[in-house]
Design a protein around this motif. Sequence first.
Motif, PDB file in Angstrom:
ATOM      1  N   ARG A  19       0.849  -1.184   0.000  1.00  0.00           N
ATOM      2  CA  ARG A  19       0.000   0.000   0.000  1.00  0.00           C
ATOM      3  C   ARG A  19       0.882   1.229   0.000  1.00  0.00           C
ATOM      4  O   ARG A  19       1.790   1.363   0.818  1.00  0.00           O
ATOM      5  N   GLN A  20       0.630   2.146  -0.918  1.00  0.00           N
ATOM      6  CA  GLN A  20       1.383   3.393  -0.999  1.00  0.00           C
ATOM      7  C   GLN A  20       1.029   4.318   0.160  1.00  0.00           C
ATOM      8  O   GLN A  20      -0.029   4.190   0.766  1.00  0.00           O
ATOM      9  N   ARG A  21       1.883   5.248   0.409  1.00  0.00           N
ATOM     10  CA  ARG A  21       1.667   6.224   1.482  1.00  0.00           C
ATOM     11  C   ARG A  21       0.484   7.128   1.135  1.00  0.00           C
ATOM     12  O   ARG A  21       0.340   7.586   0.012  1.00  0.00           O
ATOM     13  N   ASN A  22      -0.331   7.377   2.129  1.00  0.00           N
ATOM     14  CA  ASN A  22      -1.467   8.269   1.959  1.00  0.00           C
ATOM     15  C   ASN A  22      -1.155   9.545   2.740  1.00  0.00           C
ATOM     16  O   ASN A  22      -1.139   9.556   3.965  1.00  0.00           O
ATOM     17  N   LYS A  27      -0.681   7.955   6.699  1.00  0.00           N
ATOM     18  CA  LYS A  27      -0.359   6.542   6.831  1.00  0.00           C
ATOM     19  C   LYS A  27       0.871   6.260   5.980  1.00  0.00           C
ATOM     20  O   LYS A  27       1.021   6.793   4.890  1.00  0.00           O
ATOM     21  N   TYR A  28       1.728   5.416   6.494  1.00  0.00           N
ATOM     22  CA  TYR A  28       2.988   5.131   5.812  1.00  0.00           C
ATOM     23  C   TYR A  28       2.825   4.027   4.775  1.00  0.00           C
ATOM     24  O   TYR A  28       1.854   3.274   4.787  1.00  0.00           O
ATOM     25  N   THR A  29       3.825   3.904   3.903  1.00  0.00           N
ATOM     26  CA  THR A  29       3.843   2.847   2.914  1.00  0.00           C
ATOM     27  C   THR A  29       4.018   1.508   3.632  1.00  0.00           C
ATOM     28  O   THR A  29       4.814   1.389   4.551  1.00  0.00           O
ATOM     29  N   ILE A  30       3.251   0.521   3.186  1.00  0.00           N
ATOM     30  CA  ILE A  30       3.353  -0.823   3.764  1.00  0.00           C
ATOM     31  C   ILE A  30       3.941  -1.739   2.696  1.00  0.00           C
ATOM     32  O   ILE A  30       3.519  -1.715   1.537  1.00  0.00           O
ATOM     33  N   TYR A  31       4.917  -2.556   3.102  1.00  0.00           N
ATOM     34  CA  TYR A  31       5.609  -3.449   2.181  1.00  0.00           C
ATOM     35  C   TYR A  31       5.256  -4.893   2.481  1.00  0.00           C
ATOM     36  O   TYR A  31       4.802  -5.238   3.562  1.00  0.00           O
ATOM     37  N   LYS A  32       5.490  -5.749   1.486  1.00  0.00           N
ATOM     38  CA  LYS A  32       5.284  -7.181   1.661  1.00  0.00           C
ATOM     39  C   LYS A  32       6.371  -7.923   0.883  1.00  0.00           C
ATOM     40  O   LYS A  32       7.053  -7.344   0.028  1.00  0.00           O
TER      41      LYS A  32
END
Length: 86
Positions: A19-22, A27-32
């Motif tokens: 998910r990109q940063r909003n 909200k921060y970027t979430i990585y997987k």
Amino acid sequence: MDKNRWERLRKEGWIEVWRQRNRTTIKYTIYKLSLRAKQLIMRIYRIMLGEEDIPTSQKSIFFQNKTYTDKVFNKAIDDMIKDTER
């Protein structure tokens, strides 16, 4: 310590953005992990559980037995592969 490890792993395709940063909700970027990384981890676990053997190709640099340590590791791997009740 490798300070650029995170960016290198992203560029090489081991980590993906989930998910990109909003900026509006801060909200921060979430990585997987990428599919490639997940498959590598699953394969390591299968090797550790004895469901799959360690690849022992003669083309591998590790199996050229250049040093004493290489010979000891190769002997341990061979013994582990032969042991059916790991």
